[in-house]
Structures are given as C-alpha cells and as structure tokens.
Design an enzyme around this catalytic site. Sequence first.
Site, PDB file in Angstrom:
ATOM      1  CG  HIS A 120      22.876 -11.821  16.291  1.00 31.69           C
ATOM      2  ND1 HIS A 120      22.424 -10.746  17.006  1.00 31.69           N
ATOM      3  CD2 HIS A 120      24.223 -11.750  16.296  1.00 31.69           C
ATOM      4  CE1 HIS A 120      23.467 -10.060  17.461  1.00 31.69           C
ATOM      5  NE2 HIS A 120      24.568 -10.644  17.034  1.00 31.69           N
ATOM      6  CB  ALA A 164       2.840   2.773   2.115  1.00 34.28           C
TER       7      ALA A 164
HETATM    8  C1  LIG Z   1       4.255   9.071   2.615  1.00 41.76           C
HETATM    9  C2  LIG Z   1       2.893   9.627   2.254  1.00 41.76           C
HETATM   10  C3  LIG Z   1       2.171  10.057   3.539  1.00 41.76           C
HETATM   11  C4  LIG Z   1       3.116  10.836   1.361  1.00 41.76           C
HETATM   12  O1  LIG Z   1       1.880  11.340   0.958  1.00 41.76           O
HETATM   13  P1  LIG Z   1       1.843  12.735   0.147  1.00 41.76           P
HETATM   14  O2  LIG Z   1       2.469  13.805   0.965  1.00 41.76           O
HETATM   15  O3  LIG Z   1       0.430  12.938  -0.271  1.00 41.76           O
HETATM   16  O4  LIG Z   1       2.815  12.488  -1.078  1.00 41.76           O
HETATM   17  P2  LIG Z   1       2.477  12.363  -2.618  1.00 41.76           P
HETATM   18  O5  LIG Z   1       1.468  11.308  -2.864  1.00 41.76           O
HETATM   19  O6  LIG Z   1       2.194  13.743  -3.111  1.00 41.76           O
HETATM   20  O7  LIG Z   1       3.852  11.847  -3.210  1.00 41.76           O
HETATM   21  C5  LIG Z   1       5.020  12.678  -3.175  1.00 41.76           C
HETATM   22  C6  LIG Z   1       6.147  11.908  -3.830  1.00 41.76           C
HETATM   23  O8  LIG Z   1       6.521  10.807  -2.975  1.00 41.76           O
HETATM   24  C7  LIG Z   1       6.360   9.558  -3.660  1.00 41.76           C
HETATM   25  N1  LIG Z   1       5.798   8.624  -2.692  1.00 41.76           N
HETATM   26  C8  LIG Z   1       4.603   8.689  -2.085  1.00 41.76           C
HETATM   27  N2  LIG Z   1       4.463   7.676  -1.250  1.00 41.76           N
HETATM   28  C9  LIG Z   1       5.565   6.938  -1.322  1.00 41.76           C
HETATM   29  C10 LIG Z   1       5.980   5.765  -0.703  1.00 41.76           C
HETATM   30  N3  LIG Z   1       5.200   5.139   0.186  1.00 41.76           N
HETATM   31  N4  LIG Z   1       7.194   5.278  -0.985  1.00 41.76           N
HETATM   32  C11 LIG Z   1       7.996   5.898  -1.901  1.00 41.76           C
HETATM   33  N5  LIG Z   1       7.657   7.044  -2.524  1.00 41.76           N
HETATM   34  C12 LIG Z   1       6.439   7.546  -2.245  1.00 41.76           C
HETATM   35  C13 LIG Z   1       5.390   9.861  -4.795  1.00 41.76           C
HETATM   36  O9  LIG Z   1       5.565   8.946  -5.850  1.00 41.76           O
HETATM   37  C14 LIG Z   1       5.784  11.262  -5.159  1.00 41.76           C
HETATM   38  O10 LIG Z   1       6.970  11.200  -5.919  1.00 41.76           O
HETATM   39  P3  LIG Z   1       7.281  12.277  -7.096  1.00 41.76           P
HETATM   40  O11 LIG Z   1       7.345  13.601  -6.407  1.00 41.76           O
HETATM   41  O12 LIG Z   1       8.564  11.810  -7.661  1.00 41.76           O
HETATM   42  O13 LIG Z   1       6.114  12.169  -8.021  1.00 41.76           O
HETATM   43  C15 LIG Z   1       1.995   8.592   1.570  1.00 41.76           C
HETATM   44  O14 LIG Z   1       2.379   8.366   0.220  1.00 41.76           O
HETATM   45  C16 LIG Z   1       1.989   7.251   2.261  1.00 41.76           C
HETATM   46  O15 LIG Z   1       2.845   6.373   2.092  1.00 41.76           O
HETATM   47  N6  LIG Z   1       0.920   7.090   3.118  1.00 41.76           N
HETATM   48  C17 LIG Z   1       0.709   5.865   3.852  1.00 41.76           C
HETATM   49  C18 LIG Z   1      -0.680   5.306   3.482  1.00 41.76           C
HETATM   50  C19 LIG Z   1      -0.991   4.098   4.302  1.00 41.76           C
HETATM   51  O16 LIG Z   1      -0.224   3.151   4.354  1.00 41.76           O
HETATM   52  N7  LIG Z   1      -2.134   4.119   4.968  1.00 41.76           N
HETATM   53  C20 LIG Z   1      -2.477   3.014   5.883  1.00 41.76           C
HETATM   54  C21 LIG Z   1      -3.955   3.026   6.181  1.00 41.76           C
HETATM   55  S1  LIG Z   1      -4.843   2.203   4.887  1.00 41.76           S
END
Ligand SMILES: CC(C)(COP(=O)(O)OP(=O)(O)OC[C@H]1O[C@@H](n2cnc3c(N)ncnc32)[C@H](O)[C@@H]1OP(=O)(O)O)[C@@H](O)C(=O)NCCC(=O)NCCS
Length: 189
Positions: A120, A164
């Site tokens: 809300h 993220a």
């Molecule tokens: C979600 C996550 C763990 C995936 O990591 P990963 O398994 O290594 O994935 P990849 O980097 O190989 O990406 C795979 C696909 O997802 C997409 N992708 C990655 N992260 C993404 C996100 N946060 N949001 C949307 N899409 C995302 C990539 O663009 C890729 O797309 P594609 O296949 O079309 O090229 C990582 O991207 C993430 O968000 N980590 C969080 C990091 C963070 O915030 N850390 C905090 C401490 S500093």
Amino acid sequence: MIHSTAILDYQPEQSAAFGRKTHRAWLPVRLGGNVSVGPFAVVFAGVTIGDDTLVGIHAIVREDVVIGKSCIIGANCYISYGVTIGDNVRINEGVNVTGNTVIGSGTFIGPHVSMANDRHIDVVNYVYRHTMIKPPVIGRNVVIGTGAILLPGVKIGDGAVIAAGAIVTKDVPGGMTVMGIPARLRVQL
Ligand SMILES: CC(C)(COP(=O)(O)OP(=O)(O)OC[C@H]1O[C@@H](n2cnc3c(N)ncnc32)[C@H](O)[C@@H]1OP(=O)(O)O)[C@@H](O)C(=O)NCCC(=O)NCCS
C-alpha cells in the site's frame, strides 16, 4: 569495540505523522562477546547482537532487531524494526532490510539491495495496519546480487541465487537462480 561516536539504546522517535506507533518500554541493547559497532552507527533499544558480529560505519539497526553470531552489517545499512538475522550473514553496504524481514544463516546480501513489506503506497488514504505488513522471508545460504529488489511477502528458498538487479515479485524455490525484471527462473540449457 564500540566506537565513541556510535549510539546505543536509541529510543524510537514518536510522531503523530507515523502510521506505526511504537510507544512502550524498551529493553537495553544486548551485545554478545567481541561485537564491533562502528563510527556513527545507531543501534536502537531492544536490539540483540550475537558474538563476533560487526555493525559498520553509519549503519542503523532499529528496535527489536535480533542479529546472530559472526554477521557483518555493512556501512550505511538500514535494518528496520523487528528484523531477525541468523548466524554468519553478510549484508553489504547500503542495504535496506524492511521491517520484520527474516534472513536465514549463511546468507549473503550484495550492496544496495532493497526490500519492501507493504504493497500500500497511498499516502493520502494510508492507515497503518499490522496485518498489511508482509516482509520477505529469506532462507539459509541465499545469495542476493547487488541492487536486487524484493517485493512484499516473497519467500526465497534455501540456497537460491537472486541475480544482480533482479526485481523479485514471486517466491523463489530453494536452489534456483532467478534474474531480470520481473525475476524469472534461469533456464539451464
Ligand atoms: C546471476 C549470476 C550469478 C549469473 O552468473 P553466471 O552463471 O556466471 O552467468 P553468466 O555471466 O554466464 O551469464 C549468463 C547469461 O545471463 C545473463 N545475466 C547474467 N547476469 C545477469 C543479471 N544480473 N541480470 C540479467 N541477466 C544476467 C548474461 O547476460 C548471460 O546472458 P546470455 O546467455 O544471453 O549471454 C551473476 O550474473 C550475478 O548477477 N551475480 C551477482 C554479482 C553480485 O551482485 N555480487 C555482489 C558482490 S560484489
């Protein structure tokens, strides 16, 4: 170690402008062994903090929060009223944890994650009711990437990963990864 500029036992403010009333007698803060509270942090009355936990610079920990052992509450975090945090939880800088949220042990929350507990948002006609408050419930060993947003009432299962920047609108099953806006289950090819 309590920094000389930190404030402990801060009494919740009262204001007619507040929807949620908090007037009652408050217990003093209870600190475990080896707790650190950094410069300018404010720990409200009624808070409990477990052994070896660190509350960072400028963090605010509101009334009735319970924090477990060996946690890090990063700089500039806002931990709202009644939050429960397990052991070994890492909350990075600038995180907003909304009131009454539950966070399981071993969970990692990246920088600037934000959470909401009330759908809300009508300021003009708003009347606070406890029953409207639906905080997120976050399991154990969850990873939440930087800047993600959790909407009211979502349940995040143990071991889930929130990418993220994701906006989580629905429950996330344990062990699964979600990403995007709105957050969708990651499809493993
Ligand atoms: C979600 C996550 C763990 C995936 O990591 P990963 O398994 O290594 O994935 P990849 O980097 O190989 O990406 C795979 C696909 O997802 C997409 N992708 C990655 N992260 C993404 C996100 N946060 N949001 C949307 N899409 C995302 C990539 O663009 C890729 O797309 P594609 O296949 O079309 O090229 C990582 O991207 C993430 O968000 N980590 C969080 C990091 C963070 O915030 N850390 C905090 C401490 S500093």
